[in-house]
Design a protein around this motif. Structure first.
Motif, PDB file in Angstrom:
ATOM      1  N   ASN A  34       0.831  -1.208   0.000  1.00 21.70           N
ATOM      2  CA  ASN A  34       0.000   0.000   0.000  1.00 21.70           C
ATOM      3  C   ASN A  34       0.864   1.255   0.000  1.00 21.70           C
ATOM      4  O   ASN A  34       0.558   2.234  -0.681  1.00 21.70           O
ATOM      5  CB  ASN A  34      -0.933   0.009   1.217  1.00 21.70           C
ATOM      6  CG  ASN A  34      -2.161  -0.870   0.994  1.00 21.70           C
ATOM      7  OD1 ASN A  34      -2.433  -1.292  -0.125  1.00 21.70           O
ATOM      8  ND2 ASN A  34      -2.890  -1.142   2.059  1.00 21.70           N
ATOM      9  N   ALA A  38       1.133   4.121  -2.840  1.00 22.73           N
ATOM     10  CA  ALA A  38       0.849   5.516  -2.504  1.00 22.73           C
ATOM     11  C   ALA A  38       1.973   6.442  -2.969  1.00 22.73           C
ATOM     12  O   ALA A  38       1.966   7.635  -2.653  1.00 22.73           O
ATOM     13  CB  ALA A  38       0.631   5.653  -0.992  1.00 22.73           C
ATOM     14  N   GLY A  63      -0.899   9.789   1.177  1.00 23.55           N
ATOM     15  CA  GLY A  63      -1.810   9.912   2.308  1.00 23.55           C
ATOM     16  C   GLY A  63      -3.280   9.801   1.909  1.00 23.55           C
ATOM     17  O   GLY A  63      -3.607   9.610   0.743  1.00 23.55           O
ATOM     18  N   ALA A  72     -11.687   3.195   3.800  1.00 26.87           N
ATOM     19  CA  ALA A  72     -10.582   2.353   3.304  1.00 26.87           C
ATOM     20  C   ALA A  72     -10.617   0.943   3.878  1.00 26.87           C
ATOM     21  O   ALA A  72     -10.143   0.000   3.252  1.00 26.87           O
ATOM     22  CB  ALA A  72      -9.237   3.004   3.622  1.00 26.87           C
ATOM     23  N   THR A  78     -11.343   0.298  -2.691  1.00 25.88           N
ATOM     24  CA  THR A  78     -10.044   0.521  -3.319  1.00 25.88           C
ATOM     25  C   THR A  78     -10.092   1.756  -4.200  1.00 25.88           C
ATOM     26  O   THR A  78     -11.130   2.067  -4.790  1.00 25.88           O
ATOM     27  CB  THR A  78      -9.609  -0.698  -4.162  1.00 25.88           C
ATOM     28  OG1 THR A  78      -8.352  -0.407  -4.766  1.00 25.88           O
ATOM     29  CG2 THR A  78     -10.612  -1.037  -5.253  1.00 25.88           C
ATOM     30  N   ARG A  96      -7.561  -5.297  -5.130  1.00 24.51           N
ATOM     31  CA  ARG A  96      -8.719  -6.058  -4.706  1.00 24.51           C
ATOM     32  C   ARG A  96      -9.462  -5.395  -3.553  1.00 24.51           C
ATOM     33  O   ARG A  96     -10.567  -5.809  -3.212  1.00 24.51           O
ATOM     34  CB  ARG A  96      -8.304  -7.478  -4.313  1.00 24.51           C
ATOM     35  CG  ARG A  96      -7.701  -8.247  -5.472  1.00 24.51           C
ATOM     36  CD  ARG A  96      -7.053  -9.542  -5.011  1.00 24.51           C
ATOM     37  NE  ARG A  96      -7.987 -10.470  -4.435  1.00 24.51           N
ATOM     38  CZ  ARG A  96      -8.328 -11.650  -4.950  1.00 24.51           C
ATOM     39  NH1 ARG A  96      -7.813 -12.038  -6.091  1.00 24.51           N
ATOM     40  NH2 ARG A  96      -9.169 -12.437  -4.333  1.00 24.51           N
ATOM     41  N   GLY A  97      -8.861  -4.406  -2.949  1.00 28.46           N
ATOM     42  CA  GLY A  97      -9.530  -3.700  -1.859  1.00 28.46           C
ATOM     43  C   GLY A  97      -9.817  -4.591  -0.670  1.00 28.46           C
ATOM     44  O   GLY A  97     -10.822  -4.419   0.026  1.00 28.46           O
ATOM     45  N   GLU A  98      -8.943  -5.553  -0.438  1.00 29.40           N
ATOM     46  CA  GLU A  98      -9.206  -6.526   0.620  1.00 29.40           C
ATOM     47  C   GLU A  98      -8.305  -6.390   1.826  1.00 29.40           C
ATOM     48  O   GLU A  98      -8.693  -6.763   2.933  1.00 29.40           O
ATOM     49  CB  GLU A  98      -8.985  -7.949   0.077  1.00 29.40           C
ATOM     50  CG  GLU A  98     -10.042  -8.428  -0.849  1.00 29.40           C
ATOM     51  CD  GLU A  98      -9.684  -9.772  -1.439  1.00 29.40           C
ATOM     52  OE1 GLU A  98     -10.609 -10.490  -1.831  1.00 29.40           O
ATOM     53  OE2 GLU A  98      -8.489 -10.102  -1.520  1.00 29.40           O
ATOM     54  N   THR A 143       1.336   8.255   5.500  1.00 24.23           N
ATOM     55  CA  THR A 143       0.485   7.355   6.265  1.00 24.23           C
ATOM     56  C   THR A 143       1.312   6.508   7.207  1.00 24.23           C
ATOM     57  O   THR A 143       2.393   6.052   6.845  1.00 24.23           O
ATOM     58  CB  THR A 143      -0.284   6.421   5.302  1.00 24.23           C
ATOM     59  OG1 THR A 143      -1.036   7.226   4.399  1.00 24.23           O
ATOM     60  CG2 THR A 143      -1.222   5.497   6.049  1.00 24.23           C
ATOM     61  N   MET A 145       0.603   3.222   9.877  1.00 23.74           N
ATOM     62  CA  MET A 145      -0.404   2.300  10.377  1.00 23.74           C
ATOM     63  C   MET A 145       0.233   1.362  11.379  1.00 23.74           C
ATOM     64  O   MET A 145       1.265   0.759  11.096  1.00 23.74           O
ATOM     65  CB  MET A 145      -0.990   1.502   9.215  1.00 23.74           C
ATOM     66  CG  MET A 145      -2.503   1.422   9.313  1.00 23.74           C
ATOM     67  SD  MET A 145      -3.238   0.576   7.942  1.00 23.74           S
ATOM     68  CE  MET A 145      -3.470   1.871   6.766  1.00 23.74           C
TER      69      MET A 145
HETATM   70  P1  ADP Z   1      -6.004  -2.157  -2.339  1.00 21.64           P
HETATM   71  O1  ADP Z   1      -4.573  -1.911  -2.020  1.00 21.64           O
HETATM   72  O2  ADP Z   1      -6.232  -3.430  -3.034  1.00 21.64           O
HETATM   73  O3  ADP Z   1      -6.644  -1.010  -3.027  1.00 21.64           O
HETATM   74  P2  ADP Z   1      -6.324  -2.049   0.505  1.00 21.64           P
HETATM   75  O4  ADP Z   1      -7.363  -2.606   1.397  1.00 21.64           O
HETATM   76  O5  ADP Z   1      -4.951  -2.496   0.713  1.00 21.64           O
HETATM   77  O6  ADP Z   1      -6.787  -2.335  -0.962  1.00 21.64           O
HETATM   78  O7  ADP Z   1      -6.367  -0.476   0.630  1.00 21.64           O
HETATM   79  C1  ADP Z   1      -7.587   0.209   0.405  1.00 21.64           C
HETATM   80  C2  ADP Z   1      -7.343   1.618  -0.037  1.00 21.64           C
HETATM   81  O8  ADP Z   1      -6.819   2.384   1.006  1.00 21.64           O
HETATM   82  C3  ADP Z   1      -6.336   1.764  -1.149  1.00 21.64           C
HETATM   83  O9  ADP Z   1      -6.911   1.585  -2.415  1.00 21.64           O
HETATM   84  C4  ADP Z   1      -5.825   3.183  -0.941  1.00 21.64           C
HETATM   85  O10 ADP Z   1      -6.663   4.107  -1.576  1.00 21.64           O
HETATM   86  C5  ADP Z   1      -5.949   3.382   0.544  1.00 21.64           C
HETATM   87  N1  ADP Z   1      -4.658   3.199   1.222  1.00 21.64           N
HETATM   88  C6  ADP Z   1      -4.240   2.106   1.892  1.00 21.64           C
HETATM   89  N2  ADP Z   1      -3.000   2.265   2.369  1.00 21.64           N
HETATM   90  C7  ADP Z   1      -2.591   3.504   2.002  1.00 21.64           C
HETATM   91  C8  ADP Z   1      -1.387   4.262   2.195  1.00 21.64           C
HETATM   92  N3  ADP Z   1      -0.334   3.760   2.863  1.00 21.64           N
HETATM   93  N4  ADP Z   1      -1.337   5.497   1.668  1.00 21.64           N
HETATM   94  C9  ADP Z   1      -2.391   6.011   0.991  1.00 21.64           C
HETATM   95  N5  ADP Z   1      -3.532   5.330   0.779  1.00 21.64           N
HETATM   96  C10 ADP Z   1      -3.659   4.103   1.270  1.00 21.64           C
END
Ligand code: ADP
Ligand code: MG
Length: 635
Positions: A34, A38, A63, A72, A78, A96-98, A143, A145
Motif C-alpha cells: 500500500n 501511494a 496519504g 478504506a 479501493t 482487490r480492496g481486501e 500514512t 499504520m
Molecule cells: P487495495 O490496495 O487493493 O486497493 P487495501 O485494502 O490495501 O486495498 O487499501 C484500500 C485503499 O486504502 C487503497 O486503495 C488506498 O486508496 C488506501 N490506502 C491504503 N493504504 C494507504 C497508504 N499507505 N497510503 C495512501 N492510501 C492508502
C-alpha cells in the motif's frame, strides 16, 4: 426451517481475511505494498517479537483524505480499480480492496494519515474491523499504520502461529522481498528496536541487492539483462561457483511484484546446466518487465502467483539472459559498484569493472585463496595407469574450438540484445551500451601473457600470469574442452569400431533404456546391437575415447539414464557427453607433453573453460598478495 443461512458480514469478513492474512508477515507485505502504491519514497517498517504483537508501517506517500480513511477498511474499498476493464491491466500492487478490511478484521489498527497538501491529518482506531475513534490530528504527510494483536479475535488462527522466531523471520523475509522489488524506494526495517536492514532507494539494483542481501551474496553476482521487444529482464544471477544449497536466494519480480514461478525458475536453472554442481542452486534477483496486459496477477489473493500470456517468450528471454550473463562472467561484477554505507570493502570484492583490463581471465575474480585452499580437488574417472594416447589433447583441438555458451549456436534464440543493468531509461542509451559490451566480448577472449611453469602431482598445471600463480586441474579443464566441442557439434560424433567388441549383459530395465535411447546413442558414437535375449554387443564407441574405457563408459551411461535425472532429450544427451568427455580427457597421473599442458592452459586463459561439466572449477589462482600472506611477508 431452511438449513441454509446467509453468513453475517462479520463472519464473511473473517473468512475472507484468512486468505489475505495468513500470518503477521502478510500484514507487513500488504501494508508495504500500500505504501508503494501511494507513491512513497521511503518506508519504515517496525516489528516486535514475531510481528503479532506490533507492526508499524510508515510512509511518505500521498496519504488519505478523512473521508477516504473512513471507508478504506471496508471490503472491496479501493482507489486502484474502477471497473471490469481495469482488471485487464493492473499497474498497482493492490487492486482487490481486501487487505485493510482483512487486517483490521483480525487485529487492532491505529491509523494516522495526512493527504499531501492538506492542513491536517486524520487519526483513527479500529478493533476487529469496527471504527472506535476518529478525529483530526496534526501529523506529517503520508500514512502510518500500527497493527497490534494480530488474530486476537480468531483463536483458531492464533493457535497456528509458529514461534516468535519463525514468525519474525517470515516477517523479515516478506519485508525484504518487497524492498528488493523496488530499488527506487528506500526501506528501513526495525526489528525489536534494532535496524535489520536499510535500502538506500537510489534506484540502482546493485545497491538494493548489496544492502538487502549482503556483501557475501552480492560479490558473487553477475549482471544479467536482455530484452525481447516489449519484454525485458534485468538483474543479477550468481556465478556458478557460488551455487547454494537451496532456492531461498532466488528472487523473481514481475513488474515490481515478487512472484513465485516455476517457469522462471526452470529457465534460470537450465542456463546453469553443465556449470553448476548437482544439488546446488543459483541465486538471482531478476526483474521482469512486461506490459500489464500480458500478465494476470488476479490468480490468488496473495498475488504471488501470476499467469503469463506468452510463457515461451518469457522462458526464452530469461534463459538466454542468464546464459549470456554466465558467458560474460568476466564482465562488470556487482562488486564493482560503490557499496552503500560500507566503505571497508575488502580487496577480494574490489572493482573488476570496465576499469579492469579486458583480457584478464575470469579465474582472477572467481576464486580467492580461501576458496582455493578449501577445495580438495578430486578427479573423477579412475584411469591413472593407462598412458595417454599421445595426442589426445592436441586431437581435441583439430576442430576449431567452439564454446557451448555461444548464443548464436543455440537454436531458436529470440532476438535479444544486451541492455544496461541500470533501471531502464527511456531513450537511446542502451544502444551504445550494447556496442560497448560486444567490444568487451571480443577482447575478452584474447589470451594474456603467461609462463608455463610445469605440472605438480601429475595433475595440476602451474602457470604464472601477471602477478598471479594459476593452478589448473588438467583433467577437469580438458574434460570441459572436449565436452564443449562435442556438444557444439551438430552432426553425429565420430565413432571408432572396437577391435574387440564388448558384450554387455543387461537387465530388462537396462535393455529398455538402450532401446529408448537407441538413436541418441548411435548419434553419439555408441554402436549397440542386440545379441540373444539378454545381451547387447557394443561394437563402436566415440573416437575420442580409449577403447579400454568402452565398458566402463557404457555402464556409467546406463546408470545415468536409469537415474533419469534428465528426462528431456538434451539432458540425456548432455549426460552421455559428460561420460564421453570424462573418459576422453587426460587424467590425473598421466605424463603429459608440455604442448598438451600449454593447450589446456590457453583454453583456460581464453576464459572459455571455467567449470568442468559437473560444475567443479577448473582453475584457481593465488595472487602475490596471497602468497606473501602465506609466508608472513605481509600481514
Ligand atoms: P487495495 O490496495 O487493493 O486497493 P487495501 O485494502 O490495501 O486495498 O487499501 C484500500 C485503499 O486504502 C487503497 O486503495 C488506498 O486508496 C488506501 N490506502 C491504503 N493504504 C494507504 C497508504 N499507505 N497510503 C495512501 N492510501 C492508502
Ligand atoms: Mg493493498
Amino acid at each position: 426451517m431452511s438449513e441454509i443461512n446467509i453468513l453475517s458480514p462479520h463472519v464473511a469478513d473473517l473468512i475472507a481475511a484468512g486468505e489475505v492474512v495468513e500470518r503477521p508477515a502478510s500484514v507487513i507485505k500488504e501494508l508495504m505494498e500500500n505504501a508503494f502504491d501511494a507513491g512513497a519514497h521511503s518506508v519504515t517498517v517496525e516489528m516486535k517479537d514475531g510481528g503479532a504483537t506490533y507492526i508499524r508501517v510508515a510512509d511518505d506517500g500521498r496519504g488519505m483524505a478523512p473521508e477516504d480513511a473512513g471507508i478504506a477498511f471496508l471490503r472491496h474499498a479501493t482507489s486502484k480499480l474502477h471497473d471490469e476493464a481495469g482488471l485487464e491491466a493492473i499497474g498497482t500492487m493492490g487492486f482487490r480492496g481486501e487487505a485493510l478490511a482483512a487486517i483490521s478484521a483480525v487485529s487492532e489498527v491505529e491509523l494516522v494519515t495526512r493527504r499531501r497538501g492538506d492542513e491536517s491529518g486524520t487519526y483513527m482506531t479500529l478493533e476487529a474491523g469496527d471504527i472506535r475513534e476518529m478525529r483530526e490530528t496534526g501529523c506529517p504527510e503520508g500514512t502510518s499504520m500500527v497493527v497490534r494483536g494480530v488474530f486476537f479475535n480468531t483463536p483458531a488462527r492464533l493457535k497456528f502461529l509458529k514461534s516468535d522466531r519463525a514468525e519474525a523471520s517470515a516477517c523479515v523475509q516478506a519485508a525484504l522481498r518487497c524492498a528488493l522489488g523496488r530499488p527506487e524506494i528506500s526501506v528501513r526495517l526495525i526489528r525489536d528496536g534494532k535496524e535489520e536492514f536499510f535500502s538506500p532507494g537510489d534506484g540502482k539494483i546493485d545497491s538494493a541487492v548489496y544492502s538487502l542481501l549482503g556483501r557475501e551474496l552480492a560479490k558473487d553476482m553477475l549482471p544479467c539483462a536482455a530484452q525481447d521487444g516489449d519484454i525485458s529482464v534485468r538483474g543479477f544471477i550468481s556465478s556458478p561457483s557460488a551455487g547454494r544449497g537451496n532456492r531461498a536466494a532466488q528472487f523473481f519480480y514481475c513488474n515490481g511484484r515478487y512472484i513465485r514461478s516455476q517457469l522462471l525458475q526452470t529457465a534460470l536453472e537450465q542456463a546453469y546446466r553443465n556449470t553448476l554442481l548437482v544439488g546446488r542452486f543459483p541465486a538471482c534477483v531478476l526483474y521482469l518487465e512486461l506490459s500489464t496486459a500480458a500478465v494476470d496477477v488476479n490468480v490468488h489473493p496473495a498475488k504471488t502467483e501470476v499467469k503469463f500470456s506468452q510463457e515461451k517468450r518469457i522462458f526464452d528471454l530469461v534463459y538466454h539472459a542468464a546464459l549470456s550473463a554466465l558467458q560474460d562472467e568476466d564482465r562488470i561484477g556487482l562488486a564493482a559498484s560503490p557499496a552503500p554505507r560500507e566503505n571497508s570493502v575488502p580487496a577480494s570484492v574490489r572493482a573488476i569493472s570496465a576499469a579492469r583490463p579486458a583480457s584478464r581471465p575470469d579465474f582472477y575474480r572467481s576464486m580467492s585463496s580461501e576458496a582455493f585452499r578449501a577445495r580438495g580437488y578430486r578427479v573423477s574417472g579412475s584411469g591413472g595407469e593407462r598412458k595417454p594416447s599421445g595426442d589426445s589433447v592436441l586431437r581435441s583441438y583439430d576442430e576449431p574450438y567452439q564454446t557451448r555458451l555461444d548464443l548464436t549456436s543455440v537454436p531458436s534464440a529470440p532476438p535479444i540484445r544486451p541492455i544496461s543493468t541500470e533501471m531502464p531509461e527511456k531513450g537511446d542509451k542502451s544502444q551504445s551500451k550494447s556496442v560497448e559490451n560486444s567490444v568487451q566480448n571480443v577482447e575478452k577472449n584474447a589470451i594474456p601473457d603467461y609462463r608455463l611453469i610445469g605440472e605438480a602431482l601429475k595433475l595440476y598445471i602451474l602457470a604464472e600470469v601477471g602477478d598471479e600463480l594459476l593452478l589448473i586441474d588438467k583433467h577437469a579443464a580438458h574434460e570441459r574442452m572436449i565436452f564443449d566441442r562435442l556438444r557444439a557439434q551438430d552432426r553425429s560424433i565420430m565413432a571408432q569400431t572396437l577391435l574387440e567388441s564388448v558384450t554387455l549383459h543387461l537387465t530388462p530395465g537396462e535393455r529398455e533404456l538402450v532401446e529408448a535411447h537407441a538413436s541418441l546413442l548411435a548419434e553419439l558414437g555408441f554402436e549397440l546391437e542386440p545379441f540373444g535375449d539378454e545381451d547387447y554387443i557394443l561394437r563402436a564407441v566415440p573416437a575420442d575415447m580409449a577403447s579400454a574405457d568402452a565398458r566402463a563408459a557404457m555402464e556409467e551411461i546406463l546408470e545415468k539414464l536409469h537415474g533419469g535425472q534428465s528426462p528431456d532429450p538434451q539432458g540425456a544427451r548432455d549426460e552421455i557427453l559428460h561420460t564421453v568427455a570424462c573418459k576422453a580427457a587426460i587424467k590425473a597421473g598421466w605424463d603429459n607433453d608440455p604442448l598438451e599442458l600449454q593447450r589446456v592452459t590457453e583454453a583456460v586463459l581464453s576464459g572459455k573453460v571455467r567449470y568442468c561439466p559437473h560444475g567443479r572449477p577448473v582453475s584457481a589462482s593465488l595472487s602475490r598478495r596471497d602468497l606473501d600472506k602465506l609466508f608472513k611477508r605481509i600481514l
